[in-house]
Design a protein around this motif. Structure first.
Motif, PDB file in Angstrom:
ATOM      1  N   LEU A   1      16.123  -0.381 -18.329  1.00 19.06           N
ATOM      2  CA  LEU A   1      17.406   0.272 -18.038  1.00 19.06           C
ATOM      3  C   LEU A   1      18.538  -0.711 -18.269  1.00 19.06           C
ATOM      4  O   LEU A   1      18.437  -1.885 -17.878  1.00 19.06           O
ATOM      5  N   LEU A   2      19.592  -0.225 -18.887  1.00 17.99           N
ATOM      6  CA  LEU A   2      20.756  -1.076 -19.146  1.00 17.99           C
ATOM      7  C   LEU A   2      22.017  -0.443 -18.583  1.00 17.99           C
ATOM      8  O   LEU A   2      22.216   0.775 -18.716  1.00 17.99           O
ATOM      9  N   SER A   3      22.848  -1.276 -18.003  1.00 15.70           N
ATOM     10  CA  SER A   3      24.220  -0.865 -17.716  1.00 15.70           C
ATOM     11  C   SER A   3      25.062  -1.495 -18.825  1.00 15.70           C
ATOM     12  O   SER A   3      24.574  -2.353 -19.578  1.00 15.70           O
ATOM     13  N   VAL A   4      26.320  -1.105 -18.902  1.00 14.22           N
ATOM     14  CA  VAL A   4      27.188  -1.701 -19.923  1.00 14.22           C
ATOM     15  C   VAL A   4      27.308  -3.218 -19.692  1.00 14.22           C
ATOM     16  O   VAL A   4      27.233  -4.013 -20.635  1.00 14.22           O
ATOM     17  N   ASP A   5      27.439  -3.616 -18.413  1.00 14.41           N
ATOM     18  CA  ASP A   5      27.554  -5.057 -18.082  1.00 14.41           C
ATOM     19  C   ASP A   5      26.375  -5.844 -18.618  1.00 14.41           C
ATOM     20  O   ASP A   5      26.532  -6.889 -19.254  1.00 14.41           O
ATOM     21  N   THR A   6      25.169  -5.343 -18.318  1.00 16.31           N
ATOM     22  CA  THR A   6      23.960  -6.066 -18.749  1.00 16.31           C
ATOM     23  C   THR A   6      23.865  -6.054 -20.271  1.00 16.31           C
ATOM     24  O   THR A   6      23.518  -7.072 -20.896  1.00 16.31           O
ATOM     25  N   ALA A   7      24.188  -4.924 -20.873  1.00 19.95           N
ATOM     26  CA  ALA A   7      24.110  -4.846 -22.342  1.00 19.95           C
ATOM     27  C   ALA A   7      25.065  -5.861 -22.975  1.00 19.95           C
ATOM     28  O   ALA A   7      24.720  -6.532 -23.955  1.00 19.95           O
ATOM     29  N   ARG A   8      26.253  -6.012 -22.387  1.00 20.79           N
ATOM     30  CA  ARG A   8      27.236  -6.974 -22.949  1.00 20.79           C
ATOM     31  C   ARG A   8      26.706  -8.404 -22.829  1.00 20.79           C
ATOM     32  O   ARG A   8      26.862  -9.208 -23.743  1.00 20.79           O
ATOM     33  N   GLU A   9      26.088  -8.680 -21.688  1.00 21.44           N
ATOM     34  CA  GLU A   9      25.525 -10.030 -21.470  1.00 21.44           C
ATOM     35  C   GLU A   9      24.446 -10.306 -22.527  1.00 21.44           C
ATOM     36  O   GLU A   9      24.412 -11.380 -23.136  1.00 21.44           O
ATOM     37  N   LEU A  10      23.594  -9.317 -22.773  1.00 25.13           N
ATOM     38  CA  LEU A  10      22.499  -9.523 -23.729  1.00 25.13           C
ATOM     39  C   LEU A  10      23.025  -9.535 -25.170  1.00 25.13           C
ATOM     40  O   LEU A  10      22.521 -10.283 -26.015  1.00 25.13           O
ATOM     41  N   ALA A  11      24.044  -8.724 -25.438  1.00 23.33           N
ATOM     42  CA  ALA A  11      24.591  -8.669 -26.801  1.00 23.33           C
ATOM     43  C   ALA A  11      25.217 -10.017 -27.188  1.00 23.33           C
ATOM     44  O   ALA A  11      25.302 -10.357 -28.365  1.00 23.33           O
ATOM     45  N   ALA A  12      25.636 -10.786 -26.159  1.00 21.44           N
ATOM     46  CA  ALA A  12      26.295 -12.071 -26.436  1.00 21.44           C
ATOM     47  C   ALA A  12      25.283 -13.211 -26.656  1.00 21.44           C
ATOM     48  O   ALA A  12      25.684 -14.332 -26.991  1.00 21.44           O
ATOM     49  N   LEU A  13      23.996 -12.931 -26.488  1.00 21.28           N
ATOM     50  CA  LEU A  13      23.001 -14.007 -26.637  1.00 21.28           C
ATOM     51  C   LEU A  13      22.904 -14.463 -28.092  1.00 21.28           C
ATOM     52  O   LEU A  13      22.800 -13.634 -29.004  1.00 21.28           O
ATOM     53  N   GLU A  14      22.911 -15.773 -28.269  1.00 22.05           N
ATOM     54  CA  GLU A  14      22.688 -16.339 -29.618  1.00 22.05           C
ATOM     55  C   GLU A  14      21.201 -16.235 -29.935  1.00 22.05           C
ATOM     56  O   GLU A  14      20.370 -16.236 -29.022  1.00 22.05           O
ATOM     57  N   ASP A  15      20.876 -16.193 -31.200  1.00 25.24           N
ATOM     58  CA  ASP A  15      19.458 -16.146 -31.582  1.00 25.24           C
ATOM     59  C   ASP A  15      18.729 -17.363 -30.996  1.00 25.24           C
ATOM     60  O   ASP A  15      19.227 -18.490 -31.084  1.00 25.24           O
ATOM     61  N   GLY A  16      17.595 -17.126 -30.349  1.00 26.60           N
ATOM     62  CA  GLY A  16      16.795 -18.207 -29.750  1.00 26.60           C
ATOM     63  C   GLY A  16      17.177 -18.514 -28.310  1.00 26.60           C
ATOM     64  O   GLY A  16      16.429 -19.200 -27.606  1.00 26.60           O
ATOM     65  N   ALA A  17      18.316 -18.015 -27.855  1.00 30.90           N
ATOM     66  CA  ALA A  17      18.755 -18.319 -26.476  1.00 30.90           C
ATOM     67  C   ALA A  17      18.111 -17.367 -25.480  1.00 30.90           C
ATOM     68  O   ALA A  17      17.721 -16.245 -25.824  1.00 30.90           O
ATOM     69  N   CYS A  18      17.984 -17.844 -24.236  1.00 35.55           N
ATOM     70  CA  CYS A  18      17.378 -17.031 -23.169  1.00 35.55           C
ATOM     71  C   CYS A  18      18.355 -16.934 -22.000  1.00 35.55           C
ATOM     72  O   CYS A  18      19.205 -17.802 -21.802  1.00 35.55           O
ATOM     73  N   THR A  19      18.188 -15.885 -21.213  1.00 31.78           N
ATOM     74  CA  THR A  19      18.978 -15.744 -19.995  1.00 31.78           C
ATOM     75  C   THR A  19      18.143 -15.004 -18.955  1.00 31.78           C
ATOM     76  O   THR A  19      17.217 -14.278 -19.314  1.00 31.78           O
ATOM     77  N   GLU A  20      18.488 -15.226 -17.684  1.00 28.93           N
ATOM     78  CA  GLU A  20      17.802 -14.450 -16.659  1.00 28.93           C
ATOM     79  C   GLU A  20      18.670 -13.238 -16.373  1.00 28.93           C
ATOM     80  O   GLU A  20      19.863 -13.371 -16.078  1.00 28.93           O
ATOM     81  N   SER A  21      18.101 -12.077 -16.536  1.00 22.73           N
ATOM     82  CA  SER A  21      18.885 -10.861 -16.314  1.00 22.73           C
ATOM     83  C   SER A  21      17.971  -9.772 -15.748  1.00 22.73           C
ATOM     84  O   SER A  21      16.868 -10.067 -15.292  1.00 22.73           O
TER      85      SER A  21
END
Ligand SMILES: C[S@@+](CC[C@H](N)C(=O)[O-])C[C@H]1O[C@@H](n2cnc3c(N)ncnc32)[C@H](O)[C@@H]1O
Length: 302
Positions: A23-43
């Protein structure tokens, strides 16, 4: 379970099964859309109930064996509504919402990361959301009953929060009823409804104003009546319905009846009318509970 209930379960029982979708909210989608290739984040892929490590790998974001196309994430980030929830189904984002001529437009409404969602039916939210979150609102309703123990009737399931909180507060079983099939489908993908999977919760799909006539007398130890507002569901505020609520309760059992804020969900005489009809149905010790915005009433001990 009593025989009257077993027969209802055979005809109207619908086992709740949680459908785990990303499930995605707009906030989470924006956070993930900003990820550079190879980068990771906790979400979070369940609106904040839990957190996972998400990594961008080329045109996908991956979490363990799950991969979500960047196209889907970017579509939510760019064009999604901030109050909506999007499920990724077959690699496509779909708003968690449904419409039918009979049942109207229902959607899961996002209130923020980690905050239990609410349900909207035709634009009306089904939980208190101002200054309180929907789980807390459900807790206050259940607490008004004192200790919830034994068998509890939850007349209007919605997202199941009152049913879930009744179990948490000590009920041994809960029978919950929902008339709208779209609501049941939406609850299936809502992470905060997941505890409806409990084998101690029985879900009936049908109109409680009709099904209640088939429920056994003096059967429930408590009832939670959390209906839509009176202008939408007048039959759930009727003298006949209150008589049935009284009949299915054991002597000494309590009812919590959510009514909403005085003057907001009906005219000034609305609460007086509810109280009078509860009294005429036989309920005693009728008390307004301000923090839960409803009445508590009891069936006298035999
Ligand atoms: C205020 S919400 C209930 C919220 C719920 N207690 C919760 O904690 O999520 C009211 C729900 O009652 C359902 N409903 C309306 N009329 C009904 C009826 N006659 N029988 C059963 N459910 C009904 C609506 O579809 C809606 O989902």
């Amino acid at each position: 379970m009593g025989s009257g209930i077993e027969s209802l379960v055979k005809r109207f029982g619908c086992k709740y099964r949680y459908r785990a979708l990303p499930l995605l909210s707009v906030d989470t989608a924006r956070e993930l859309a900003a990820l550079e290739d190879g980068a990771c984040t906790e979400s979070s892929l369940d609106l904040g109930m839990s957190r996972v490590e998400l990594c961008r790998r080329g045109s996908y974001v991956e979490a363990g064996s799950l991969s979500i196309p960047m196209d889907a994430i970017e579509a939510v980030a760019r064009g999604g509504k901030s109050s909506s929830v999007y499920a990724i189904i077959d690699s496509e984002p779909r708003e968690v919402a449904a419409y039918s001529d009979e049942w109207g437009f229902c959607r899961l409404r996002y209130l923020g990361l980690g905050i239990p969602t609410t349900l909207e039916i035709n634009g009306i939210h089904m939980h208190r959301i101002e200054g309180i979150d929907p789980y807390r609102g459900a807790e206050l309703k259940i607490r008004s009953l004192g200790r919830a123990r034994g068998r509890v009737l939850d007349t209007c399931m919605g997202l199941g929060y009152t049913a879930i909180k009744a179990l948490e507060r000590g009920a041994s079983s809960v029978v919950t009823v929902e008339v709208n099939p779209l609501v049941i489908e939406i609850a299936r993908v809502n992470p905060w409804s997941r505890a409806l999977e409990s084998p101690r919760i029985t879900t009936l799909r049908g109109d409680v104003a009709k099904l209640i006539y088939e429920m056994p007398s003096s059967y429930f130890d408590a009832a939670i009546h959390d209906p839509p507002r009176i202008s939408i569901a007048g039959e759930l505020y009727s003298q006949e319905f209150y008589r049935e609520l009284y009949r299915v309760l054991k002597p000494g059992a309590r009812l919590f009846h959510y009514t909403g804020e005085p003057g907001r969900h009906g005219g000034p005489s609305y609460l007086k009318g509810v109280r009078n009809r509860l009294e005429r149905a036989g309920f005693v010790a009728i008390r307004w509970v301000g923090r839960a915005l409803g009445f508590v009433a009891a069936k006298p001990r035999a």
